[in-house]
Design a protein around this motif. Structure first.
Motif, short mmCIF file in Angstrom:
data_model
loop_
_atom_site.label_atom_id
_atom_site.label_comp_id
_atom_site.label_asym_id
_atom_site.label_seq_id
_atom_site.Cartn_x
_atom_site.Cartn_y
_atom_site.Cartn_z
N THR A 23 0.82 -1.22 0.00
CA THR A 23 0.00 0.00 0.00
C THR A 23 0.86 1.27 0.00
OG1 THR A 23 -0.12 -0.07 2.43
CG2 THR A 23 -1.89 -1.15 1.21
N MET A 24 2.10 1.16 -0.45
CA MET A 24 3.00 2.31 -0.42
C MET A 24 2.51 3.46 -1.28
SD MET A 24 5.38 2.04 1.74
CE MET A 24 6.34 3.44 1.18
N CYS A 25 1.81 3.16 -2.37
CA CYS A 25 1.32 4.21 -3.26
C CYS A 25 0.40 5.17 -2.49
CB CYS A 25 0.58 3.59 -4.44
SG CYS A 25 -0.26 4.79 -5.50
N GLY A 26 -0.60 4.62 -1.84
CA GLY A 26 -1.53 5.46 -1.08
C GLY A 26 -0.86 6.18 0.06
N GLU A 27 0.09 5.51 0.71
CA GLU A 27 0.81 6.14 1.82
C GLU A 27 1.63 7.33 1.34
OE1 GLU A 27 4.28 5.06 5.08
OE2 GLU A 27 3.14 3.44 4.17
N ASP A 28 2.32 7.19 0.23
CA ASP A 28 3.13 8.29 -0.29
C ASP A 28 2.26 9.47 -0.73
OD1 ASP A 28 5.52 6.93 0.12
OD2 ASP A 28 5.58 6.10 -1.91
N ILE A 29 1.12 9.17 -1.35
CA ILE A 29 0.23 10.24 -1.80
C ILE A 29 -0.33 11.02 -0.62
CG2 ILE A 29 -2.02 10.70 -2.87
CD1 ILE A 29 -1.40 8.43 -4.83
N THR A 30 -0.80 10.31 0.41
CA THR A 30 -1.39 10.99 1.57
C THR A 30 -0.34 11.75 2.37
OG1 THR A 30 -1.27 8.87 2.76
CG2 THR A 30 -3.40 9.48 1.80
N SER A 61 10.40 26.44 8.32
CA SER A 61 9.29 25.48 8.27
C SER A 61 8.65 25.45 6.89
CB SER A 61 8.22 25.86 9.31
OG SER A 61 8.68 25.69 10.62
N LEU A 62 8.46 26.64 6.30
CA LEU A 62 7.82 26.71 4.99
C LEU A 62 8.65 26.00 3.93
CD1 LEU A 62 5.55 27.87 3.21
CD2 LEU A 62 6.90 29.98 3.00
N VAL A 63 9.96 26.22 3.94
CA VAL A 63 10.84 25.55 2.97
C VAL A 63 10.84 24.04 3.24
CG1 VAL A 63 13.21 25.35 2.13
CG2 VAL A 63 12.27 27.61 2.68
N LYS A 64 10.92 23.65 4.49
CA LYS A 64 10.94 22.23 4.86
C LYS A 64 9.70 21.52 4.35
CE LYS A 64 9.58 21.03 8.98
NZ LYS A 64 9.49 20.88 10.45
N GLU A 65 8.53 22.08 4.62
CA GLU A 65 7.28 21.41 4.23
C GLU A 65 7.11 21.37 2.72
OE1 GLU A 65 5.91 19.76 6.40
OE2 GLU A 65 6.61 20.71 8.24
N SER A 66 7.55 22.42 2.03
CA SER A 66 7.46 22.44 0.57
C SER A 66 8.32 21.33 -0.02
CB SER A 66 7.92 23.80 0.03
OG SER A 66 7.10 24.85 0.52
N ALA A 67 9.53 21.17 0.52
CA ALA A 67 10.43 20.13 0.02
C ALA A 67 9.90 18.73 0.31
CB ALA A 67 11.82 20.31 0.63
N VAL A 68 9.32 18.55 1.49
CA VAL A 68 8.74 17.23 1.84
C VAL A 68 7.58 16.90 0.91
CG1 VAL A 68 7.47 15.95 3.62
CG2 VAL A 68 9.46 17.30 4.25
N ALA A 69 6.74 17.88 0.61
CA ALA A 69 5.60 17.64 -0.28
C ALA A 69 6.08 17.18 -1.66
CB ALA A 69 4.76 18.91 -0.41
N VAL A 70 7.11 17.85 -2.19
CA VAL A 70 7.65 17.48 -3.50
C VAL A 70 8.29 16.09 -3.44
CG1 VAL A 70 9.39 18.07 -5.23
CG2 VAL A 70 7.95 19.86 -4.24
N ALA A 71 9.05 15.83 -2.37
CA ALA A 71 9.76 14.56 -2.25
C ALA A 71 8.79 13.38 -2.26
CB ALA A 71 10.59 14.55 -0.97
N TYR A 72 7.70 13.50 -1.52
CA TYR A 72 6.77 12.37 -1.45
C TYR A 72 5.90 12.25 -2.70
CZ TYR A 72 8.16 10.55 3.01
OH TYR A 72 8.89 9.93 4.00
N LEU A 73 5.75 13.34 -3.45
CA LEU A 73 5.13 13.20 -4.77
C LEU A 73 6.01 12.33 -5.67
CD1 LEU A 73 3.60 16.62 -5.92
CD2 LEU A 73 2.42 14.45 -5.53
N MET A 74 7.32 12.54 -5.60
CA MET A 74 8.24 11.73 -6.39
C MET A 74 8.26 10.29 -5.91
SD MET A 74 11.45 14.32 -6.98
CE MET A 74 11.22 15.88 -7.85
N ASP A 75 8.19 10.10 -4.58
CA ASP A 75 8.11 8.73 -4.07
C ASP A 75 6.85 8.05 -4.58
OD1 ASP A 75 10.46 9.05 -2.72
OD2 ASP A 75 9.56 9.26 -0.73
N ALA A 76 5.74 8.80 -4.63
CA ALA A 76 4.49 8.24 -5.13
C ALA A 76 4.60 7.88 -6.61
CB ALA A 76 3.34 9.23 -4.91
#
Length: 302
Positions: A134-141, A180-195
């Motif tokens: 279920t990694m796909c759904g986990e990465d997207i969420t 915090s803003l830069v951190k969260e933006s980078a995390v959002a992009v990273a997990y889109l790529m993981d997805a």
């Protein structure tokens, strides 16, 4: 994990029993309990399998981790309810000032952030309880949760950086919010790529390269965020009358170490995967699997 769980359970009693309680602070404690209850359950389950020398372990089915995932899901649903309570009871009434409206924005985005984290743990529970991937759904969420955190930290930047005649402390608070803003933006992009990798099952090194690079940026922003907090909490730590907070200072320094660890690991992963792309082309498989980030990467400025 057990020590951290005990820490948040103790803080829960301190921060959630005020009159009236600060529901948003209380929410952070419930988040910590949910995350580390899951981590503790994962560790116990892994230890049981490792120490019992069982001949076969299903790669995804894990009853112990399943239980921890379910607890974490319920915990994050409860945390989202506390954020919503703070919004409804305190910060989002029609007569609120501009300052309270920004608090309201933080409450609502925190509600969305924690609901998506609850969904990510529910996805993980579905995998560990049934033996499915279920990694796909986990990465997207998780990416969606980080995008909500971008909104939350954006409201924090607006609140802390638009101040006339800023003091040194104001600048440090603003710096932390920007981190915090830069951190969260980078995390959002990273997990889109993981997805992109987990949902297509392609696992290309090029995507892993981008994900690891984004996670390294997130870790460095996390370091800036925590260093800015430490600059407020740690000076003059030997003199309790000057506003220094020994406990918060210790946490800030601990989190800076956490950020340093993740930045090094993510940078190493990025180097290996990016080198593979340059040497063998865009369609080579990833050399190192995506790095899974810790709890603080989904918590703005805490």
């Amino acid at each position: 994990a057990l020590a951290a769980l005990g820490q948040y359970l103790t803080q829960l009693q301190l921060d959630c029993t005020g009159d009236p309680p600060n529901w948003l602070t209380c929410e952070g404690r419930v988040e910590g309990i949910a995350w580390y209850a899951n981590s503790f359950s994962d560790a116990i389950s892994f230890s049981v399998y490792s120490c019992s020398h069982l001949p076969f372990r299903h790669p995804y089915l894990d009853p112990g981790a399943c239980a921890g995932n379910v607890i974490a899901t319920l915990g994050y649903v409860g945390a989202s309810g506390l954020a919503l309570s703070q919004a409804i009871i305190t910060d989002c009434n029609a007569t609120s000032s501009s300052y309270s409206k920004l608090n309201c924005a933080q409450d609502i985005t925190s509600f969305v952030r924690t609901m998506f984290l609850a969904a990510s743990f529910a996805d993980r529970a579905a995998g560990h309880c049934t033996g499915n991937v279920t990694m796909c759904g986990e990465d997207i969420t998780r990416s969606a949760s980080a995008f909500a955190a971008v909104g939350q930290s954006g409201a924090m930047v607006d609140q802390t950086c638009n101040i006339a005649n800023m003091t040194k402390s104001d600048r440090q608070t603003c710096s932390s919010a920007v981190g915090s803003l830069v951190k969260e933006s980078a995390v959002a992009v990273a997990y889109l790529m993981d997805a992109a990798n987990s949902c297509t099952k392609s696992h290309f090194a090029a995507t892993a390269c981008g994900s690891s690079t984004a996670k390294a940026i997130a870790a460095y922003a996390y370091l800036v965020e925590q260093a800015s907090l430490a600059a407020q909490d740690c000076p003059g730590i030997g003199n309790s009358s000057n506003g220094a907070n020994r406990y918060n200072c210790g946490e800030d320094v601990q989190h800076m170490g956490d950020a340093s660890f993740f930045s090094t690991a993510a940078l190493g992963s990025a180097v290996l995967n990016c080198l593979a792309v340059t040497q063998k082309g865009m369609h080579v498989r990833e050399v190192v699997s995506p790095l899974q980030l810790g709890r603080r990467f989904w918590v703005p400025d805490d």
